[in-house]
Design an enzyme around this catalytic site. Structure first.
Site, PDB file in Angstrom:
ATOM      1  N   HIS A   1      -2.817   6.493  16.483  1.00 31.24           N
ATOM      2  CA  HIS A   1      -4.190   6.748  16.010  1.00 31.24           C
ATOM      3  C   HIS A   1      -5.066   7.335  17.108  1.00 31.24           C
ATOM      4  O   HIS A   1      -6.255   7.017  17.209  1.00 31.24           O
ATOM      5  CB  HIS A   1      -4.828   5.460  15.465  1.00 31.24           C
ATOM      6  CG  HIS A   1      -4.132   4.903  14.261  1.00 31.24           C
ATOM      7  ND1 HIS A   1      -4.428   5.301  12.977  1.00 31.24           N
ATOM      8  CD2 HIS A   1      -3.139   3.999  14.150  1.00 31.24           C
ATOM      9  CE1 HIS A   1      -3.645   4.661  12.121  1.00 31.24           C
ATOM     10  NE2 HIS A   1      -2.843   3.861  12.816  1.00 31.24           N
TER      11      HIS A   1
ATOM     12  N   ASN B   1      -5.038   1.803   6.418  1.00 30.06           N
ATOM     13  CA  ASN B   1      -4.708   3.215   6.310  1.00 30.06           C
ATOM     14  C   ASN B   1      -5.196   3.764   4.971  1.00 30.06           C
ATOM     15  O   ASN B   1      -5.719   3.006   4.140  1.00 30.06           O
ATOM     16  CB  ASN B   1      -3.185   3.408   6.396  1.00 30.06           C
ATOM     17  CG  ASN B   1      -2.683   3.338   7.832  1.00 30.06           C
ATOM     18  OD1 ASN B   1      -3.387   3.692   8.770  1.00 30.06           O
ATOM     19  ND2 ASN B   1      -1.454   2.890   7.993  1.00 30.06           N
TER      20      ASN B   1
ATOM     21  N   TYR C   1      -3.037  -5.664  18.487  1.00 26.25           N
ATOM     22  CA  TYR C   1      -4.255  -4.842  18.566  1.00 26.25           C
ATOM     23  C   TYR C   1      -5.158  -5.290  19.711  1.00 26.25           C
ATOM     24  O   TYR C   1      -5.580  -4.478  20.530  1.00 26.25           O
ATOM     25  CB  TYR C   1      -4.998  -4.835  17.218  1.00 26.25           C
ATOM     26  CG  TYR C   1      -4.424  -3.790  16.306  1.00 26.25           C
ATOM     27  CD1 TYR C   1      -3.087  -3.863  15.911  1.00 26.25           C
ATOM     28  CD2 TYR C   1      -5.153  -2.700  15.883  1.00 26.25           C
ATOM     29  CE1 TYR C   1      -2.513  -2.890  15.104  1.00 26.25           C
ATOM     30  CE2 TYR C   1      -4.591  -1.719  15.082  1.00 26.25           C
ATOM     31  CZ  TYR C   1      -3.276  -1.825  14.697  1.00 26.25           C
ATOM     32  OH  TYR C   1      -2.713  -0.852  13.908  1.00 26.25           O
TER      33      TYR C   1
END
Ligand code: NDP
Length: 502
Positions: free
Chosen positions: A59, A132, A342
């Site tokens: 990303h 997404n 993350y």
């Protein structure tokens, strides 16, 4: 720049000293050499050398905007989250869109899923939905994530993107088929970020005021309407404007045409989850709308382009671990893996105090015993105690925020085959449904053309084997799909298929 001119602000060093000469370095004589003491030269060069932070490993190419979320429907029967406590409640949001596999300078119109990451700044804390534009994903176990992403990046020797790597991995992982079909349909090349849906993709949970839990999936439906490029149109746009989606979003907001998405949820009770045909926590599956209808929740609007891209977009950090009271996790293995990875990625990329960067900072209460670390830019807890328990401070845990216990299906820990849970081994029904039910005849033609174009890039000694194995997956989803792709690739099925079974 305009502002600078208007206010005529003095140019200073980073330490605030006004100075006179910004373009010429102090030198001995007109021709030099330079003097070491011109520290402003050092400051400029040294800062420039450090301008880049690591780009996101996935990303990397993205854009974002601030906006508002407004609750339009009552879902208090499912969640006690304060943001949903009343129709009309609003909160500020930040949304970052992205492509997945390309580098920071790659083209927006590449065939790729699109990231759709939302940060809701709620009074319960920041709530991140990091999804997404697709309801499913390629894999269902996070242990495969780095392998999968390597296939989407550059091949080790040539440093080129490699259709061989991609299709090799997909053909050996049939669970990917659902997402591969979505990616190869025209939804794999959205016209712009405004014209696509967003999904939590994962199953999360909601917890009501009586501490009852339901499973939930989040859907953001675009109010701009779905609009996609065909494969050839996407190729043309890549040549014409690499930043088309970013430009489209900024231009729309700047002209006051604020994009909106309707937030909806699907809800499944714990009891229903036990009887669901598929594993409801398998990220490669959807919950059919007919069985689990979409429930209206609210509207998200984007209305402000940040004044500085790096400060807000590049430094934005979303994490599926950021859930709030009344919304929680599920056993979804991919979600469980992302809960760890993350925040870990942000600590690596932005530093341990990344939650203090304004775009990430909770505008409401933040109290804890974290101290120090690189780039600690707030008051670091002042003189307050930095340990717990203590006899002096008032920062204490509140048992009211305890989540209800989970009933687990087993107490046996093992490395279970990823297809072992009931309903986990059916990789073909939902992709077949997509092909037969959701796609129009024109969509199907484009899907087949896109697959054929992509698979035509497979090269090397394993080419035939990879193509034949992938064809088997298409056939198992839908015979017509398999036949069309085989025909497009010029595969002689009489020769190819018996080999497959030998
Ligand atoms: P429905 O017939 O009720 O709805 C079809 C869904 O497919 C709609 O959400 C539609 O999105 C979406 N869709 C249409 N074209 C594409 C495409 N090329 N790629 C991805 N999604 C597309 O569907 P069911 O719930 O019965 O599921 C049938 C199939 O639809 C599933 O197997 C799945 O592949 C796909 N799908 C299902 C979703 C779900 O959450 N149930 C979500 C998205 C896709 P839109 O309304 O925006 O046109």
């Amino acid at each position: 720049m305009e502002e600078n001119k208007k206010t005529n602000r003095k140019l200073t060093t980073a330490s605030g000293r006004p100075y006179a000469e910004h373009e010429n370095t102090q030198s001995v004589g007109r021709r030099g050499p330079l003097l070491l003491q011109d520290f402003i030269l050092h400051e400029k060069m040294a800062h420039f050398n450090r301008e880049r932070i690591p780009e996101r490993v996935v990303h990397a190419k993205g854009t974002g905007a601030y906006g508002t979320f407004k609750v339009t429907h009552d879902i208090t029967q499912y969640t006690k989250a304060k943001i949903f406590s009343k129709i009309g409640n609003t909160c500020k949001v930040f949304l970052r869109f992205s492509t997945v596999g390309g580098e920071k300078g790659s083209a927006d119109s590449e065939r790729d899923p699109r990231g759709f990451a939302v940060k809701f700044y709620t009074e319960d804390g920041n709530w991140d939905l990091v999804g997404n534009n697709t309801p499913v994903f390629f894999i269902k176990d996070p242990k495969k994530f780095s392998d999968f992403i390597h296939t989407q990046k550059r091949e080790p020797r040539t440093n080129l993107k490699s259709p061989t790597m991609m299709w090799d991995f997909w053909s050996l992982n049939p669970e990917s088929l659902h997402q591969v079909l979505i990616l190869m349909s025209d939804r794999g090349t959205p016209f712009s970020y405004r014209h696509m849906d967003g999904f939590s993709s994962h199953t999360y949970s909601m917890i009501d005021k009586d501490n009852q839990r339901v499973w939930v999936k989040f859907h953001f439906k675009t109010q701009q309407g779905i609009k996609n490029f065909t494969g050839p149109e996407a190729d043309q746009m890549r040549a014409k404007d690499m930043d088309h989606s970013q430009r489209d979003l900024v231009d729309a907001i700047d002209r006051g045409d604020f994009p909106k998405w309707s937030l909806k949820i699907q809800v499944m009770t714990e009891q229903q989850s036990k009887n669901f045909r598929w594993n409801p926590f398998d990220l490669t599956k959807v919950w059919p709308h007919g069985d689990y209808p979409l429930i209206d929740v609210g509207v998200l609007e984007l209305n402000q382009v940040p004044r500085n891209y790096f400060a807000h977009v590049e430094q934005s950090a979303f994490a599926p671990s950021n859930q709030i009271d009344g919304i929680g996790f599920s056993p979804d293995k991919m979600l469980q893996g992302r809960i760890l990875s993350y925040a870990d990625a942000h600590r690596h990329r932005l530093g341990v105090n990344y939650e203090q960067i304004p775009v990430n900072k909770c505008p409401f209460m933040v109290n804890n015993y974290h101290r120090d670390g690189q780039m600690r830019v707030d008051d670091n807890g002042n003189e307050d105690p930095n340990y717990y328990p203590n006899s002096f401070g008032d920062v204490i845990p509140d048992p009211a925020y305890k989540e209800p216990a989970w009933e687990l299906e087993s107490n046996i820990a093992d490395w279970y085959d990823r297809n072992a849970a009931p309903g986990d081994d059916d990789h073909y029904t939902q992709p077949g449904d997509l092909y037969r039910k959701a796609l129009s005849p024109e969509d199907r033609t484009h899907l087949v053309n896109n697959i054929v174009a992509a698979m035509s890039g497979i090269t090397g000694p394993r080419k035939e084997q990879i193509i034949n194995l992938q064809l088997c997956h298409f056939f198992r989803a839908d015979i017509q799909l398999g036949m069309s792709v085989a025909k497009g690739l010029g595969v002689d099925l009489d020769k190819a298929m018996p080999k497959q079974h030998s």
